[in-house]
Motif scaffolding. Structure first.
Motif, PDB file in Angstrom:
ATOM      1  N   TYR A 147       0.792  -1.369  -0.182  1.00 15.31           N
ATOM      2  CA  TYR A 147      -0.181   0.008  -0.179  1.00 15.31           C
ATOM      3  C   TYR A 147       0.722   1.088  -0.011  1.00 15.31           C
ATOM      4  CZ  TYR A 147      -4.584  -2.440   1.227  1.00 15.31           C
ATOM      5  OH  TYR A 147      -5.608  -3.128   1.088  1.00 15.31           O
ATOM      6  N   SER A 148       0.494   2.337  -0.852  1.00 14.46           N
ATOM      7  CA  SER A 148       1.210   3.399  -0.877  1.00 14.46           C
ATOM      8  C   SER A 148       0.429   4.244   0.596  1.00 14.46           C
ATOM      9  CB  SER A 148       0.929   4.516  -1.858  1.00 14.46           C
ATOM     10  OG  SER A 148      -0.399   4.732  -1.904  1.00 14.46           O
ATOM     11  N   ASP A 151      -2.919   5.107  -0.358  1.00 15.23           N
ATOM     12  CA  ASP A 151      -3.989   4.183  -0.448  1.00 15.23           C
ATOM     13  C   ASP A 151      -4.304   4.218   1.043  1.00 15.23           C
ATOM     14  OD1 ASP A 151      -3.519   3.779  -2.976  1.00 15.23           O
ATOM     15  OD2 ASP A 151      -1.998   2.362  -2.711  1.00 15.23           O
ATOM     16  N   ILE A 166       3.781  -2.127   3.442  1.00 14.04           N
ATOM     17  CA  ILE A 166       4.145  -0.556   3.207  1.00 14.04           C
ATOM     18  C   ILE A 166       5.445  -0.245   2.439  1.00 14.04           C
ATOM     19  CG2 ILE A 166       4.153   1.647   4.144  1.00 14.04           C
ATOM     20  CD1 ILE A 166       2.350   0.746   6.503  1.00 14.04           C
ATOM     21  N   ALA A 168       7.577   2.951   1.740  1.00 16.36           N
ATOM     22  CA  ALA A 168       7.701   4.448   2.038  1.00 16.36           C
ATOM     23  C   ALA A 168       9.281   4.771   2.671  1.00 16.36           C
ATOM     24  CB  ALA A 168       6.500   4.805   3.312  1.00 16.36           C
ATOM     25  N   ASP A 196       5.888   9.569   1.415  1.00 14.68           N
ATOM     26  CA  ASP A 196       6.022   8.964  -0.074  1.00 14.68           C
ATOM     27  C   ASP A 196       5.421   9.999  -0.927  1.00 14.68           C
ATOM     28  OD1 ASP A 196       3.307   8.904  -0.185  1.00 14.68           O
ATOM     29  OD2 ASP A 196       3.409   6.600  -0.245  1.00 14.68           O
ATOM     30  N   ASP A 197       5.374   9.674  -2.521  1.00 15.43           N
ATOM     31  CA  ASP A 197       4.889  10.824  -3.238  1.00 15.43           C
ATOM     32  C   ASP A 197       3.445  11.024  -3.135  1.00 15.43           C
ATOM     33  OD1 ASP A 197       3.816   8.630  -4.212  1.00 15.43           O
ATOM     34  OD2 ASP A 197       4.917   8.625  -6.125  1.00 15.43           O
ATOM     35  N   SER A 198       2.760  10.589  -2.200  1.00 11.14           N
ATOM     36  CA  SER A 198       1.321  10.757  -2.027  1.00 11.14           C
ATOM     37  C   SER A 198       1.032  11.460  -0.669  1.00 11.14           C
ATOM     38  CB  SER A 198       0.432   9.625  -2.189  1.00 11.14           C
ATOM     39  OG  SER A 198       0.724   8.669  -1.159  1.00 11.14           O
ATOM     40  N   GLU A 259      10.506  -0.779  -7.542  1.00  9.18           N
ATOM     41  CA  GLU A 259       9.703   0.487  -6.770  1.00  9.18           C
ATOM     42  C   GLU A 259      10.147   1.242  -5.813  1.00  9.18           C
ATOM     43  OE1 GLU A 259       7.480  -2.831  -8.623  1.00  9.18           O
ATOM     44  OE2 GLU A 259       9.090  -3.018  -7.218  1.00  9.18           O
ATOM     45  N   LEU A 263      11.098   5.289  -5.697  1.00  6.66           N
ATOM     46  CA  LEU A 263      10.756   6.188  -4.387  1.00  6.66           C
ATOM     47  C   LEU A 263      12.209   6.901  -3.671  1.00  6.66           C
ATOM     48  CD1 LEU A 263       8.760   7.240  -2.380  1.00  6.66           C
ATOM     49  CD2 LEU A 263       9.137   4.963  -1.070  1.00  6.66           C
TER      50      LEU A 263
END
Length: 463
Positions: A147-148, A151, A166, A168, A196-198, A259, A263
């Motif tokens: 999950y980001s 999310d 996760i 991150a 993170d980016d969100s 991934e 990040l």
């Protein structure tokens, strides 16, 4: 490997006797004690760890024994060490018992270590160590199964009580807090902030000593974590979601995955842009609640002793303020999504990792200055003076500043340069600054002479 007669984890079986297993430790729990039902008044001690010997296979190990043996064994190795286990008992996993509190493994078995029958020692063979070390950077779950933070926030309380993976980056690491429970047991707690980016900031809580020791070695803003089986909870006090490390959790530091690499690059870009400082403004103390006064040397010393950000007031001179530089060095335009610096007339973000590349481009423009503060004890270099704080300090907006003549900008500079100011700062540790210290200005104004005299007198008494 064959010359050492090691049995690979994938080949282990309960029928094996006198086996020898080698692996790198990817997880470890704290020592716990339980009353021995066979010997009234005597406690049995135990702890667990997880070893890995190949990209796909890892297994849980449980050690049992008396106080001296178990605590001595636990203190002899840590996560990331390579160990050899001789003559462990190989037994079937029991999902209804201890396996509920251990990391999920692909092996059908678990290993049992006791003082009478088994031996655990650090591996000294460099060829074996070199083969095992890269395994510490391979997540124990599918690297795409996570999950980001966005999310998690989007799902909210639907995830309350669940266990998820996760990915991150580490934003900051708090200090461990010691406490004593109502029944006299001592405990500890440490909180990290992830991003993170969100999402700019998300709490991860550690209760176990082993997990705390691991995360204390991490470098904020330069470390990515794959956290397998973290427990997600809704914190009613914060009114937000949190993640917790438990006995099933395995943390992979700087995973060797695509991934994680993306990040990591994003974290580096956003950190260097100063955007994380801007994101932290909502977490900052209000200026009115900051009362501690420091000299520059005291700020530096406390920052070196304290890994957490802290706040203070300094009565010092502004010794560098480049308002008469090119406007592009005083006022900068940044992407609204990733805070990457862009040119004012650009139509898109040039950051390849920007999370908003497929969305309509938007940017913000504001003051972006680096200021030096100096007093009789030293200089605090390259403090960030940005956005609305800079506008309030200088007494003008970016639009008004751009309309000033060169002479007017120079006059504004000398209004502050070499003048003693009362400055509220947030001090953070920094691996990029030579001094290891980075300052963010929260408020700055010319100091009242009477107030300066009063506080300097108090400072001298403390020295």
């Amino acid at each position: 490997m064959a010359s050492h007669n090691y049995v690979s984890i994938s080949e282990l079986h309960p029928n094996f006797s006198h086996s020898k297993v080698v692996g790198i430790i990817i997880g470890k729990t704290d020592v716990k004690s339980f009353p021995d039902r066979k010997n009234i008044g005597v406690d049995r001690f135990t702890f667990g760890f997880t070893i890995k010997d190949s990209p796909d296979f890892f297994i849980n190990v449980t050690a049992w024994g008396n106080d001296g043996y178990i605590n001595g064994l636990s203190n002899s190795f840590s996560i990331g060490d390579c160990v050899i286990i001789e003559n462990p008992l190989v037994s079937n996993k029991d999902p209804e018992k201890g396996e509920r509190f251990c990391p999920a493994t692909p092996s059908l078995y678990r290993l049992l270590v006791t003082e009478a029958h088994s031996q655990v020692c650090l591996c000294a063979d460099m060829d074996t160590i070199d083969r095992l070390l890269p395994l510490i950077h391979l997540p124990v779950k599918d690297s795409r199964d996570f999950y980001s933070l966005g999310d998690i926030m989007a799902n909210g309380q639907k995830l309350n009580g669940t266990v998820i993976n996760i990915l991150a980056a580490v934003k900051s690491i708090g200090e461990p807090k010691q406490f004593t429970t109502s029944d006299g047991r001592k405990g500890q707690r440490l909180e990290l902030k992830l991003f993170d980016d969100s999402v700019a900031s998300f709490p991860l809580i550690c209760w176990d000593r082993e997990a705390i020791q691991l995360v204390q070695t991490l470098i904020p803003k330069e470390t990515v974590l794959f956290i397998a089986d973290a427990k997600i909870s809704f914190d009613s006090f914060r009114n937000s979601m949190t993640a917790t490390v438990n006995s099933k959790t395995v943390i992979t530091v700087n995973p060797d995955t695509r991934e994680a690499s993306l990040l990591f690059s994003y974290a580096k870009e956003v950190s260097e842009s100063g955007a994380l400082d801007q994101d932290e403004k909502d977490e900052d103390m209000s200026v009115d609640s900051i009362t501690d006064v420091y000299t520059v040397s005291q700020l530096k010393q406390k920052a070196q002793e304290n890994p957490e950000a802290f706040f203070g007031i300094t009565y010092s001179f502004i010794s560098k303020l480049d308002l008469d530089s090119a406007v592009s060095k005083v006022i900068r335009t940044r992407c609204s999504k990733c805070k990457f610096q862009v040119t004012e007339d650009t139509l898109s973000c040039t950051n390849q990792l920007c999370p908003g590349r497929d969305q309509t481009f938007s940017a913000t423009t504001g003051f972006d200055l680096l200021v030096d503060f100096t007093d009789h004890t030293g200089t605090l270099h390259a403090c960030s003076l940005r956005g609305p704080v800079a506008e309030k300090t200088l007494g003008c907006t970016t639009e008004e500043f751009t309309s000033l003549t060169d002479a007017e900008r120079t006059a504004m500079k000398w209004k502050f340069l070499l003048e003693r100011c009362k400055t509220y700062v947030k001090i953070l540790p920094s691996t990029k600054m030579k001094t290891g210290v980075r300052g963010v200005v929260l408020a700055c104004s010319l100091a009242d002479p009477g107030e300066v005299k009063q506080h300097m007198s108090a400072l001298l008494q403390r020295l």
